[in-house]
Design a protein around this motif. Structure first.
Motif, mmCIF file in Angstrom:
data_model
loop_
_atom_site.group_PDB
_atom_site.id
_atom_site.type_symbol
_atom_site.label_atom_id
_atom_site.label_comp_id
_atom_site.label_asym_id
_atom_site.label_seq_id
_atom_site.Cartn_x
_atom_site.Cartn_y
_atom_site.Cartn_z
ATOM 1 N N VAL A 71 0.832 -1.209 0.000
ATOM 2 C CA VAL A 71 0.000 0.000 0.000
ATOM 3 C C VAL A 71 0.866 1.259 0.000
ATOM 4 N N CYS A 72 1.907 1.298 0.845
ATOM 5 C CA CYS A 72 2.766 2.490 0.904
ATOM 6 C C CYS A 72 3.509 2.722 -0.409
ATOM 7 N N SER B 195 0.900 3.604 -3.132
ATOM 8 C CA SER B 195 0.346 4.951 -2.928
ATOM 9 C C SER B 195 1.363 6.025 -3.301
ATOM 10 N N ASP C 106 -6.317 4.522 2.739
ATOM 11 C CA ASP C 106 -5.788 3.155 2.627
ATOM 12 C C ASP C 106 -4.416 3.048 3.297
ATOM 13 N N CYS C 107 -3.606 4.049 3.079
ATOM 14 C CA CYS C 107 -2.260 4.069 3.649
ATOM 15 C C CYS C 107 -2.335 4.213 5.175
ATOM 16 N N MET D 129 -5.609 9.759 1.849
ATOM 17 C CA MET D 129 -4.736 8.584 1.863
ATOM 18 C C MET D 129 -5.206 7.571 2.905
ATOM 19 N N HIS E 6 -0.652 7.616 -6.271
ATOM 20 C CA HIS E 6 -1.381 8.747 -5.686
ATOM 21 C C HIS E 6 -0.480 9.959 -5.447
ATOM 22 N N CYS E 7 0.618 9.767 -4.739
ATOM 23 C CA CYS E 7 1.479 10.904 -4.382
ATOM 24 C C CYS E 7 2.127 11.555 -5.596
ATOM 25 N N CYS F 146 0.329 10.748 6.551
ATOM 26 C CA CYS F 146 -0.647 10.519 5.466
ATOM 27 C C CYS F 146 -2.018 11.068 5.855
#
Length: 110
Positions: free
Chosen positions: A21-22, A25, A93-94, A91, A29-30, A85
């Motif tokens: 996930v990290c 993400s 999920d993270c 964020m 995402h980031c 996060c």
């Protein structure tokens, strides 16, 4: 072959989930959101979190006695990552993966 305890297997699963996930993400995402999401402090923290989670899982799979020290550090980094996060927002999920991993690693380190 000696099987891993249920708690250790659960912690390995949480660590690998958090790693996925990290890293995912951060890379999607980031990078795509930009701005505060790609500031060095946040991005490095996400990369450190992903790596310590992967390493913790690896040491538990090796059945290394050093996993306790690494799990303790993993819990600390995951907690910090979850807070950061959450601060940035979007964020969830993270935040969830890091929080669950931190809890599991804290118990494993005890």
């Amino acid at each position: 072959m000696k099987h891993l305890s249920k708690d250790m297997q659960n912690c390995i699963d949480e660590c690998l989930r958090c790693y996925q996930v990290c890293l995912g993400s951060a890379m999607t995402h980031c990078l795509e959101t930009g701005g505060k999401h790609v500031e060095p402090q946040h991005f490095r923290l996400m990369m450190a979190c992903a790596e310590i989670c992967r390493t913790s899982a690896h040491l538990m799979l090796l059945n290394s006695p050093h996993h306790k020290h690494v799990c303790r550090e993993c819990a600390e980094i995951c907690t910090e990552c979850a807070k950061d996060c959450e601060r940035l927002g979007g964020m969830d999920d993270c935040v969830r993966a890091c929080t669950q991993c931190a809890e599991s690693c804290r118990a494993m380190a005890a």
